[in-house]
Design an enzyme around this catalytic site. Structure first.
Site, PDB file in Angstrom:
ATOM      1  N   ASP A  27      -7.030 -17.640  10.523  1.00  0.00           N
ATOM      2  CA  ASP A  27      -7.023 -16.994   9.226  1.00  0.00           C
ATOM      3  C   ASP A  27      -6.999 -15.538   9.769  1.00  0.00           C
ATOM      4  O   ASP A  27      -7.319 -14.777  10.575  1.00  0.00           O
ATOM      5  CB  ASP A  27      -8.547 -17.211   8.577  1.00  0.00           C
ATOM      6  CG  ASP A  27      -7.665 -16.627   6.785  1.00  0.00           C
ATOM      7  OD1 ASP A  27      -7.036 -16.221   6.817  1.00  0.00           O
ATOM      8  OD2 ASP A  27      -9.229 -17.798   6.232  1.00  0.00           O
TER       9      ASP A  27
ATOM     10  N   ASP B 262      -3.461 -14.599   4.648  1.00  0.00           N
ATOM     11  CA  ASP B 262      -4.404 -14.202   3.305  1.00  0.00           C
ATOM     12  C   ASP B 262      -4.084 -13.086   2.849  1.00  0.00           C
ATOM     13  O   ASP B 262      -3.175 -11.757   3.515  1.00  0.00           O
ATOM     14  CB  ASP B 262      -5.911 -13.378   3.492  1.00  0.00           C
ATOM     15  CG  ASP B 262      -6.802 -12.586   3.309  1.00  0.00           C
ATOM     16  OD1 ASP B 262      -7.366 -14.620   2.205  1.00  0.00           O
ATOM     17  OD2 ASP B 262      -7.284 -12.132   2.982  1.00  0.00           O
TER      18      ASP B 262
ATOM     19  N   GLU C 193      -0.303 -17.629   2.099  1.00  0.00           N
ATOM     20  CA  GLU C 193      -1.877 -17.724   0.792  1.00  0.00           C
ATOM     21  C   GLU C 193      -0.285 -16.842  -0.332  1.00  0.00           C
ATOM     22  O   GLU C 193      -0.874 -15.317  -1.182  1.00  0.00           O
ATOM     23  CB  GLU C 193      -3.132 -16.796   0.724  1.00  0.00           C
ATOM     24  CG  GLU C 193      -3.695 -16.897  -0.584  1.00  0.00           C
ATOM     25  CD  GLU C 193      -5.135 -16.268  -0.766  1.00  0.00           C
ATOM     26  OE1 GLU C 193      -5.762 -16.144  -1.369  1.00  0.00           O
ATOM     27  OE2 GLU C 193      -4.567 -15.133  -0.160  1.00  0.00           O
TER      28      GLU C 193
ATOM     29  N   HIS D 127     -12.193 -22.719  -0.360  1.00  0.00           N
ATOM     30  CA  HIS D 127     -12.823 -21.558  -0.617  1.00  0.00           C
ATOM     31  C   HIS D 127     -13.015 -20.304  -1.564  1.00  0.00           C
ATOM     32  O   HIS D 127     -14.029 -20.528  -1.534  1.00  0.00           O
ATOM     33  CB  HIS D 127     -13.017 -20.985   0.881  1.00  0.00           C
ATOM     34  CG  HIS D 127     -12.042 -19.844   0.934  1.00  0.00           C
ATOM     35  ND1 HIS D 127     -10.876 -20.548   1.188  1.00  0.00           N
ATOM     36  CD2 HIS D 127     -12.019 -19.332   1.262  1.00  0.00           C
ATOM     37  CE1 HIS D 127     -10.478 -19.287   1.223  1.00  0.00           C
ATOM     38  NE2 HIS D 127     -11.061 -18.250   1.136  1.00  0.00           N
ATOM     39  N   ASP D 128     -12.159 -20.335  -2.547  1.00  0.00           N
ATOM     40  CA  ASP D 128     -11.866 -19.807  -3.406  1.00  0.00           C
ATOM     41  C   ASP D 128     -12.036 -20.625  -4.978  1.00  0.00           C
ATOM     42  O   ASP D 128     -11.768 -19.359  -6.353  1.00  0.00           O
ATOM     43  CB  ASP D 128     -10.542 -18.314  -3.655  1.00  0.00           C
ATOM     44  CG  ASP D 128     -10.849 -17.658  -2.290  1.00  0.00           C
ATOM     45  OD1 ASP D 128     -11.358 -17.602  -1.958  1.00  0.00           O
ATOM     46  OD2 ASP D 128      -9.183 -17.417  -2.024  1.00  0.00           O
TER      47      ASP D 128
END
Ligand code: TEU
Ligand code: CA
Length: 566
Positions: free
Chosen positions: A110, A212, A269, A343-344
């Site tokens: 990430d 990210d 993302e 995970h969000d």
């Protein structure tokens, strides 16, 4: 050490090699604890490689494991080249890369380069000394009127500006929490420092990165206020810092200086890439390999950061979003990484299946069938393959995630009761995706023998690897069949590249489509409801996959039955 166990850059000859991958997202804190401290770690992941292999996974994306104060659970990095001790050591990570390779899997890291932690030495230096070169690594502004430089709202609530201690009138900028200062991408020296770090990682032989908040690197340099859009007098900062003109310069330089040299896989993302911009983002020479398809993720809320504003939506609305977004990406000769969880996000079964009574293994399999065979590359988020569901917490004090706590208070400020605010947060909390993995039915789910850092889910009977392995019709075994089927040479190319057309007119409760390549057509048909649907015309063809083998009569579909027909 044999040659294949040495860390070295991957060499891919095929430009879009990553089209063939099936990706699995591991949230390291919650996957497997190996040393009994209640926190998942790298050696825990290594110990579960056999499981991932049994699922047919080819690439594992690790949410951040870098050194971090964990204010935003690792998305606040204090040192890009160190592993946080709670996760283990760099040696453990190197070992994971090697062992994963032996299991036929690659590692995707990430990359969080929109911001760092406030504990990052760069930021500490910048604070200490206004003359330091690190001041220009971040975004500082001065005002004389006692007010913040503008009215932009951060993703986690409140102003995007925080005061610099002991320097009256000076502020620094943060898109997310105050403890996550944004890096100043306008500064070429900062950019070079980042590229160096990225290449250092790629030299280890990782497959690439998930990028990210990558659409937020460019901020409008006028830093101008806009009309407020909520009772706090602020405006969603994304209007001025998401996909803004000038970002292309940063993204193409980033690619050329790093990823392109390694032909690395990059997944942006990327919220807010309009169809017209897709070619330059993810076309054959785009900035990234792929972006996630977020269009389909939030039918229930129009604003990812304000959960109390809700939409009504139907199966037909959702299906339209799915097909429209796929047509847009295909037009750009590009690919999505297809997801229904991360995970969000809350758990897919709890979000997309609107009637709580319908949140069953059958509907979990229906969801899997809807998204897994779309064009592009599928990704499974840990626990999704078990049909894990949301939890229910009774007080805001039981939440860990900072955006949940913020949303609770925002809802109350907007006039909702505490009970309503708690309900919004239970439904949308990012903690739902972050509870420990359910390996078995024991107290701590086989995740740890110690009380986990975040309470286990509380609706998990039968939803775990051990029980589901025994049941041929479990969600887990359906995912296994899906992966095995899609990865078969006979059909894989069709599922990646084939055209997609919605099959309309079967029923408002059915989501169905054809995938076609070189004259071969495969149908995916899903009853997205809790009742049996009789079809006017039986579906023709041979059943290749069936979520409910009790019914093989293709003139009807049982509740939530999904079939793939060739
Ligand atoms: O998320 C960026 C992002 O768009 C989210 O803030 C999103 O708005 C929110 O999660 C919706 O609830 C990335 C990471 O995925 C997230 O975990 C981090 O908190 C965030 O960046 C900051 O690094
Ligand atoms: Ca541990």
């Amino acid at each position: 050490m044999s040659n294949e166990n040495i860390l070295k850059p991957l060499h891919h000859t095929n430009k879009r090699w990553w089209k063939n991958e099936v990706i699995y997202q591991v949230y390291p804190r919650s996957f497997q604890d190996s040393n009994g401290d209640g926190i998942g770690d790298i050696n825990g992941i290594t110990s579960r490689l056999d499981y991932l292999q049994s699922l047919g996974i080819t690439t594992i994306w690790l949410s951040p494991v870098y050194k971090s104060p964990m204010f935003d659970m690792g998305y606040d990095i204090a040192d890009y080249q160190k592993i946080d001790p709670i996760f283990g050591t760099m040696k453990d990570l190197d070992n994971l890369i090697v062992k994963a390779k032996q299991h036929g899997m690659k590692i995707l890291m990430d990359l969080v380069v929109n911001h760092t932690s406030d504990q990052c030495p760069w930021f500490q230096e910048a604070l200490k000394d206004p003359k330091s070169k690190y001041r220009n690594y971040y975004i500082f502004k001065h005002t004389d009127n006692g007010k913040a430089p503008n009215n932009w709202r951060s993703a986690f609530g409140g102003s995007t500006w925080s005061k610099v201690p002991n320097e009256p009138g000076t502020y620094y900028f943060h898109n997310f929490a105050p403890k996550q200062p944004d890096l100043n991408w306008e500064n070429p020296e900062l950019r070079q420092a980042i590229y160096k770090i990225i290449n250092w990682w790629l030299d280890k032989g990782i497959a690439g990165f998930r990028l990210d908040a990558i659409m937020q690197l460019k901020k409008d340099q006028d830093f101008a206020s806009l009309p407020a859009d909520d009772v706090d007098g602020l405006v969603n900062g994304e209007k001025k810092d998401l996909n803004r003109p000038g970002i292309e310069k940063f993204l193409s330089e980033l690619k050329q200086s790093t990823f392109a040299k390694y032909n690395a896989l990059t997944i942006g993302e990327a919220y807010g890439v309009p169809a017209k911009d897709m070619p330059r983002y993810i076309g054959p020479d785009g900035y990234f390999s792929m972006i996630f398809n977020f269009d389909i993720m939030n039918p229930d809320i129009p604003d990812v950061n304000r959960w109390y504003i809700k939409n009504k939506w139907s199966t037909a609305d959702w299906a339209k979003t799915i097909f429209d977004s796929q047509h847009a990406v295909q037009k750009a000769h590009a690919y999505f990484t297809n997801i229904i969880e991360n995970h969000d996000q809350p758990r897919a079964v709890s979000k997309f299946i609107q009637n709580p009574k319908d949140r069953t293994p059958e509907s979990a399999k229906a969801l899997a069938a809807v998204y897994f065979l779309l064009p592009g590359v599928p990704l499974i988020f840990e626990g999704q393959e078990l049909g894990m569901k949301n939890f229910k917490r009774h007080s805001i004090s039981e939440f860990n995630d900072l955006s949940s706590i913020n949303n609770y208070h925002m809802a109350i400020k907007n006039g909702y009761t505490k009970e309503q605010a708690l309900q919004f947060v239970n439904e949308r909390s990012r903690d739902n995706g972050r509870v420990p993995m359910q390996w078995d039915g024991s107290k701590y789910g086989g995740f740890s023998d110690h009380k986990p850092w975040l309470e286990m889910g509380n609706d998990r009977e039968g939803i775990n690897v051990k029980d589901e392995e025994k049941d041929p019709n479990s969600v887990l075994n359906f995912y296994r069949r899906l992966v095995r089927y899609r990865q078969n040479d006979r059909v894989r190319k069709l599922f990646i590249d084939g055209s997609i057309e919605q099959i309309k007119g079967l029923s408002k409760d059915i989501i169905a489509y054809t995938r076609t390549l070189d004259g071969k057509t495969i149908k995916v048909i899903v009853n997205f409801s809790n009742h049996t649907i009789k079809l006017d015309q039986p579906i023709k063809g041979k059943i290749e996959l069936n979520s409910n083998p009790k019914n093989e009569d293709l003139s009807q579909l049982m509740p939530f039955q999904a079939v793939v027909v060739e």
